[in-house]
Design a protein around this motif. Structure first.
Motif, mmCIF file in Angstrom:
data_model
loop_
_atom_site.group_PDB
_atom_site.id
_atom_site.type_symbol
_atom_site.label_atom_id
_atom_site.label_comp_id
_atom_site.label_asym_id
_atom_site.label_seq_id
_atom_site.Cartn_x
_atom_site.Cartn_y
_atom_site.Cartn_z
ATOM 1 N N LEU A 526 -9.849 30.446 -11.551
ATOM 2 C CA LEU A 526 -10.666 31.037 -10.486
ATOM 3 C C LEU A 526 -12.041 31.382 -11.054
ATOM 4 C CD1 LEU A 526 -11.014 32.244 -7.634
ATOM 5 C CD2 LEU A 526 -9.979 34.358 -8.495
ATOM 6 N N ASP A 527 -13.066 30.767 -10.485
ATOM 7 C CA ASP A 527 -14.446 31.015 -10.902
ATOM 8 C C ASP A 527 -15.086 31.990 -9.910
ATOM 9 O OD1 ASP A 527 -17.087 31.010 -11.592
ATOM 10 O OD2 ASP A 527 -17.323 28.843 -11.665
ATOM 11 N N ALA A 528 -15.384 33.211 -10.388
ATOM 12 C CA ALA A 528 -15.917 34.244 -9.501
ATOM 13 C C ALA A 528 -17.339 33.942 -9.060
ATOM 14 C CB ALA A 528 -15.869 35.604 -10.194
ATOM 15 N N ALA A 529 -18.155 33.359 -9.961
ATOM 16 C CA ALA A 529 -19.564 33.127 -9.639
ATOM 17 C C ALA A 529 -19.722 32.058 -8.559
ATOM 18 C CB ALA A 529 -20.331 32.740 -10.900
ATOM 19 N N LYS A 530 -19.041 30.934 -8.722
ATOM 20 C CA LYS A 530 -19.155 29.822 -7.764
ATOM 21 C C LYS A 530 -18.157 29.924 -6.605
ATOM 22 C CE LYS A 530 -22.135 27.345 -10.255
ATOM 23 N NZ LYS A 530 -23.479 26.941 -9.801
ATOM 24 N N LYS A 531 -17.207 30.892 -6.700
ATOM 25 C CA LYS A 531 -16.150 31.052 -5.685
ATOM 26 C C LYS A 531 -15.345 29.757 -5.531
ATOM 27 C CE LYS A 531 -19.142 34.246 -3.197
ATOM 28 N NZ LYS A 531 -19.891 34.515 -1.968
ATOM 29 N N GLU A 532 -15.046 29.149 -6.676
ATOM 30 C CA GLU A 532 -14.321 27.887 -6.693
ATOM 31 C C GLU A 532 -12.994 28.051 -7.417
ATOM 32 O OE1 GLU A 532 -14.857 25.157 -5.220
ATOM 33 O OE2 GLU A 532 -17.009 24.976 -4.810
ATOM 34 N N ILE A 533 -12.033 27.167 -7.077
ATOM 35 C CA ILE A 533 -10.770 27.048 -7.796
ATOM 36 C C ILE A 533 -10.761 25.673 -8.456
ATOM 37 C CG2 ILE A 533 -8.266 26.987 -7.603
ATOM 38 C CD1 ILE A 533 -8.603 28.757 -5.070
ATOM 39 N N ILE A 534 -10.575 25.650 -9.784
ATOM 40 C CA ILE A 534 -10.617 24.390 -10.539
ATOM 41 C C ILE A 534 -9.205 24.064 -11.011
ATOM 42 C CG2 ILE A 534 -11.689 23.166 -12.457
ATOM 43 C CD1 ILE A 534 -13.855 25.422 -12.378
ATOM 44 N N LYS A 535 -8.754 22.869 -10.671
ATOM 45 C CA LYS A 535 -7.379 22.444 -10.973
ATOM 46 C C LYS A 535 -7.363 21.546 -12.212
ATOM 47 C CE LYS A 535 -3.609 19.613 -9.061
ATOM 48 N NZ LYS A 535 -3.195 18.785 -7.907
ATOM 49 N N PHE A 536 -6.409 21.823 -13.127
ATOM 50 C CA PHE A 536 -6.184 20.991 -14.302
ATOM 51 C C PHE A 536 -4.702 20.628 -14.360
ATOM 52 C CE2 PHE A 536 -9.925 23.413 -15.388
ATOM 53 C CZ PHE A 536 -10.722 22.533 -16.109
ATOM 54 N N ARG A 537 -4.416 19.474 -14.926
ATOM 55 C CA ARG A 537 -3.018 19.093 -15.186
ATOM 56 C C ARG A 537 -2.803 19.097 -16.693
ATOM 57 N NH1 ARG A 537 1.347 17.336 -12.742
ATOM 58 N NH2 ARG A 537 2.810 15.955 -13.810
ATOM 59 N N LEU A 538 -1.741 19.815 -17.121
ATOM 60 C CA LEU A 538 -1.455 19.907 -18.556
ATOM 61 C C LEU A 538 -0.805 18.598 -19.004
ATOM 62 C CD1 LEU A 538 -1.779 21.923 -20.853
ATOM 63 C CD2 LEU A 538 0.581 22.612 -20.480
ATOM 64 N N GLU A 539 -1.557 17.836 -19.796
ATOM 65 C CA GLU A 539 -1.101 16.524 -20.257
ATOM 66 C C GLU A 539 -1.197 16.457 -21.783
ATOM 67 O OE1 GLU A 539 -2.404 13.653 -16.632
ATOM 68 O OE2 GLU A 539 -4.052 14.481 -17.819
ATOM 69 N N GLN A 540 -0.812 15.311 -22.340
ATOM 70 C CA GLN A 540 -0.853 15.123 -23.788
ATOM 71 C C GLN A 540 -2.266 14.846 -24.297
ATOM 72 O OE1 GLN A 540 1.764 15.657 -25.760
ATOM 73 N NE2 GLN A 540 2.937 16.178 -23.927
ATOM 74 N N LYS A 541 -3.186 14.579 -23.401
ATOM 75 C CA LYS A 541 -4.558 14.266 -23.814
ATOM 76 C C LYS A 541 -5.187 15.463 -24.522
ATOM 77 C CE LYS A 541 -5.188 11.403 -19.699
ATOM 78 N NZ LYS A 541 -5.991 11.229 -18.459
ATOM 79 N N PRO A 542 -6.077 15.212 -25.476
ATOM 80 C CA PRO A 542 -6.756 16.333 -26.155
ATOM 81 C C PRO A 542 -7.771 17.031 -25.247
ATOM 82 C CG PRO A 542 -7.571 14.214 -26.970
ATOM 83 C CD PRO A 542 -6.402 13.905 -26.092
#
Length: 677
Positions: A526-542
Motif C-alpha cells: 500500500l503506497d500512501a503517497a500515490k494511493k495505489e496498491i502494487i501487486k507482486f507475485r513471489l517467484e524464484q526470480k531474483p
C-alpha cells in the motif's frame, strides 16, 4: 507594522481556518488603526464553510463604522457587540454546530495601543525581550463569569513596546511548535535576523519541520511592531511527509511564562457593554455613558470614595444622579433578564426538538428497527451535546440529564462490552518494543519496525525466543507458515529463507509503502503517497516486477493508513471509513455509524475464512468487530488498555491484542453468536 502569515495544510476536510488583515483606508479609519482577525472552525459542517468570512466582515464593518470620538478600544467593543448579535442570529436559525468548535482571535493595533479578545483554544502570545508570554490567559480565566451564550465577553488592553512582537496560532500548530522546539528556533531567528530576511528564514524553519508538522492543519501569524510597511501575506503549501514525529521536546519555562509576569502594569480587562437605545438626546447619552463607566469600575472601598466625589455638588443634583444611576442599573438588569429568557426559550426549542427525535428512535425500537433507532439517537445526541458541555448555558442540568439518557441508549444499542481479557504472554526484555503481532497456524510473532530481531512465540508448548535478522525490516506480514519482510530499501525476504533477498521493481519511482499484506502466492504493498496498491507475485526470480492493482478508472482511497486482504482488499483511511476493492475496482465504502463516534482507528484486520472485520482504536481503548457489510457485532473495551498497538486474529476467530508488551486473548464465542443490527 508588518505581518507574516503561514497557513499549514489549508485543505483539511474537517476544519476551515482563515486570517484577515485590515488596514485603514482613509484618515478617519486611521483613528482606530489596524484590525487583524484569525480563527478556525473544527468539526466543520457544510453550512458553516462561510461562517468565518461572514463573521470577519461583521467585525470589520463594525470596527470602521466611526463616530468623531471613537477610540480603537471603543471601536473594538462595538464591533464585537455586533459579532455577538450575528452569532445569536445563527443560533436562532438552529445553526449551533459551531458552538464549542469556534476558535478565533480579534486584535486591534493603533500605534502602540494593543486591544484584543479571543474565544476557544486559539493562542495569542507576546514576544518581549526574548521571552514568550501567553497574554490571553486572563480572558480564559474570565470566561466563566461571562454572560450565557456570549461568544465575545472580555477585551484586554495594553501597550506595545517598539521591539515587541505578537504571535497568533491555532491550538494544533501551537502544540506541535511546543513539542518540537520550533518556538526556540523562531526566537533565535528573530534575535539575529533583519526583517528583510525574516520571510526566507521562517520558511526555512517550517520546511525543515515538514515531517514534524505532518498533516497538522492551522495557521501562524507573526506581527512585528515596526514602522508601517505593506502587509506581507505568506502561505505554506500543503505537505504530506513520509513520517510524522511525535517526540515531546518541551520548551523551557523561561520561554513560556504566565500572563501576569510581564504586563501586570500595562494591561486591563474590559467588559463588552451592550449599547442602550439610540432614541436619546446627545447630552443624556453622554451622562449615562459616564455613569456607566463609573459603575463598571467601582472599587471595593467605593462608598467612601463616592461620598468624597459628590462633595460640593448640590444635594438635589446628587439625588438626581443617584436616581439615574439606580434607574440605569434597573434597566440593564431588566434587559439582561429579557436576554436570558430568550436564551432559555432557544435552548428549550433545541431540547424539545432533540426529545422528539429520541421519541422517534424509541418508536423504531418497538418495531425492531434497531439501525434506524441508533441513527436517530445519534442525531439527537449531536444536537444536544455542544450545549450540555457548556456549563454556562441555561437549563444545563436538564441538558446533561437528557444527554446521559441518550448515551445510555446508544451504549446499549452499540453493543459495548467491558471485558477482562485473558493475559497470554508478556515480553520482559526492556530493549524490545513490539508494535505489531503476526499469527500463523502454530506461532505468534512480535515485530518491531526497523529492529534486527523479532520475538517468536510457539503456542504449544508455550515457548518463546528472539530471532536475529540480517536486515532491519520496516514492514512484515504473515506468509503461509512463515513471515515476509519488506526492508527500508524496498527489498523482500522470508523468515524461513532470510538469505534469499529479492529486489522489487516498482511501476513508478518515489514510493511511500506503509503496509504489506499477502494472499495466496501474492503480496500487496500500500503506497500512501500515490494511493495505489502494487501487486507482486513471489517467484524464484531474483527481481520481482510489480503491477498496479487498482483500475485507473476507479475511485482511490483518501489518505489510506491500513490494509487487510481476504480476496477483497480492505483499506482504512484517516477519516475512519473503510473502502472495499474487488478485482481492482471499488465495490463498497463503509461509513461507520458507531457510538462513541470513532476518533482515530489505527488498524483493520480480517481473514479469508472469517466473515468479520476487526478494527483497533487505542484512544478509546476498544476493539470493534463488524460483519463485512459494515454491521456492528460487538465493541470490546477495557480501561487497562492504555497502550494498544496492534491486533490480530487466528483462523478460529480468536482475537489477540497487543497492549504495550502484553498480549491478551478474546475468544470468538464473545462475539460470533451476537445479533447484528
Amino acid at each position: 507594522m508588518q505581518i507574516f502569515e503561514f497557513h499549514f495544510n489549508p485543505k483539511k476536510e474537517d476544519k476551515v481556518f482563515e486570517s484577515f488583515v485590515f488596514e485603514p483606508e482613509n484618515v478617519y479609519e486611521k483613528k482606530v488603526g489596524n484590525l487583524c482577525i484569525a480563527g478556525e472552525i473544527t468539526n466543520i459542517l457544510s453550512q458553516n464553510h462561510r461562517l468565518l468570512n461572514n463573521l470577519a466582515s461583521v467585525i470589520k464593518e463594525g470596527y470602521y463604522r466611526l463616530s468623531p470620538r471613537t477610540s480603537s478600544l471603543g471601536a473594538l467593543k462595538k464591533s464585537l457587540q455586533e459579532a455577538n448579535r450575528f452569532l445569536e442570529e445563527e443560533e436562532k436559525k438552529g445553526n449551533i454546530s459551531w458552538l464549542g468548535n469556534l476558535n478565533i482571535a480579534v486584535v486591534s493595533i493603533k500605534n502602540l495601543d494593543l486591544n484584543f479578545t479571543k474565544t476557544g483554544t486559539i493562542k495569542i502570545l507576546l514576544i518581549r525581550k526574548n521571552e514568550i508570554i501567553d497574554i490571553a490567559k486572563e480572558i480564559e480565566n474570565k470566561e466563566a463569569e461571562s454572560p450565557p451564550l456570549k461568544t465575545f465577553s472580555n477585551i484586554i488592553s495594553g501597550k506595545f513596546l517598539l521591539d515587541d512582537k505578537l504571535l497568533i496560532l491555532t491550538k494544533e500548530i501551537f502544540d506541535i511548535f511546543l513539542q518540537e522546539g520550533i518556538f526556540s528556533e523562531i526566537l533565535s531567528c528573530l534575535e539575529k535576523n533583519k526583517e528583510k530576511k525574516l520571510d526566507k528564514d521562517l520558511r526555512y524553519i517550517f520546511n525543515k519541520h515538514k515531517k514534524d508538522l505532518g498533516e497538522k492543519a492551522g495557521l501562524f501569524l507573526l506581527i512585528l511592531q515596526a514602522p508601517a510597511k505593506k502587509t506581507k501575506e505568506i502561505s505554506l503549501p500543503q505537505t504530506k511527509p513520509d513520517v510524522v514525529l511525535s517526540s515531546l521536546a518541551q520548551l523551557s519555562k523561561k520561554k513560556i511564562s504566565g500572563f501576569k509576569k510581564a504586563l501586570t502594569q500595562k494591561i486591563k480587562v474590559s467588559k463588552i457593554i451592550k449599547p442602550k437605545s439610540q432614541k436619546k438626546t446627545k447630552g443624556r447619552v453622554h451622562i449615562l455613558s459616564k455613569i456607566k463607566e463609573i459603575f463598571i469600575g467601582l472599587p471595593k472601598n467605593w462608598p467612601k470614595k463616592r461620598i468624597v466625589a459628590f462633595s460640593g455638588i448640590p444635594i438635589k443634583k446628587a439625588i438626581i444622579l443617584i436616581f439615574i444611576l439606580i434607574a440605569t442599573v434597573g434597566i440593564g438588569f431588566y434587559i439582561l433578564q429579557i436576554e436570558k429568557q430568550k436564551n432559555i426559550q432557544r435552548i428549550q426549542a433545541i431540547l424539545k426538538e432533540s426529545q422528539e427525535i429520541a421519541e422517534r428512535a424509541n418508536l423504531a425500537l418497538t418495531e425492531n428497527k434497531t439501525q434506524e433507532a441508533n441513527l436517530l439517537f445519534q442525531e439527537a445526541w449531536k444536537k444536544i451535546s455542544p450545549l450540555a458541555e457548556n456549563e454556562r448555558v441555561p437549563l444545563n442540568k436538564e441538558l446533561v440529564d437528557f444527554k446521559k439518557t441518550l448515551e445510555n441508549k446508544l451504549l446499549n444499542l452499540n453493543k459495548i462490552e467491558k471485558i477482562e481479557p485473558q493475559l497470554v504472554f508478556e515480553i520482559k526484555d526492556q530493549g524490545f518494543n513490539p508494535q505489531e503481532i503476526l499469527i500463523s497456524e502454530k506461532d505468534i510473532y512480535f515485530f518491531e519496525p526497523n529492529a534486527k530481531r523479532i520475538y517468536w512465540l510457539e503456542i504449544k508448548p508455550r515457548k518463546g525466543r528472539f530471532v536475529e535478522l540480517k536486515t532491519a525490516p520496516k514492514n512484515a506480514s504473515e506468509f503461509q507458515d512463515s513471515l515476509i519482510f519488506l526492508s527500508s530499501n524496498n527489498k523482500i525476504f522470508l523468515l524461513s529463507a532470510p538469505s534469499r533477498i529479492k529486489d522489487l521493481k516498482f511501476p513508478y519511482s518515489e514510493v511511500n509503502i506503509i503496509n504489506i499484506s499477502t494472499f495466496g502466492r501474492n503480496f500487496y504493498l500500500l503506497d500512501a503517497a500515490k494511493k495505489e496498491i502494487i501487486k507482486f507475485r513471489l517467484e524464484q526470480k531474483p527481481n520481482l516486477e510489480g503491477e498496479l492493482w487498482l483500475a485507473q478508472t476507479t475511485e482511490k482511497p483518501s489518505r489510506p493508513k491500513s490494509m487487510a486482504i481476504d480476496g477483497s482488499i480492505w483499506i482504512l483511511d484517516e477519516e475512519n471509513n473503510i473502502w472495499q476493492y474487488f478485482k481492482g475496482k471499488l465495490k463498497n465504502k463503509l461509513v461507520l455509524n458507531l457510538f462513541p463516534f470513532p476518533k482515530k482507528i489505527t488498524r483493520i484486520k480480517t481473514k479469508y475464512s472469517l466473515p468479520y472485520l476487526y478494527l483497533l482504536e487505542p484512544s478509546e481503548k476498544r476493539i470493534i468487530v463488524l460483519d463485512k457489510k459494515g454491521n456492528l457485532l460487538k465493541q470490546f473495551v477495557n480501561e487497562k488498555f492504555d497502550n494498544l498497538r496492534d491486533l490480530s486474529v487466528d483462523t478460529k476467530g480468536t482475537i489477540y491484542a497487543l497492549d504495550g508488551k502484553k498480549l491478551y486473548r478474546i475468544p470468538a464465542t464473545l462475539y460470533s453468536n451476537s445479533s447484528i443490527f
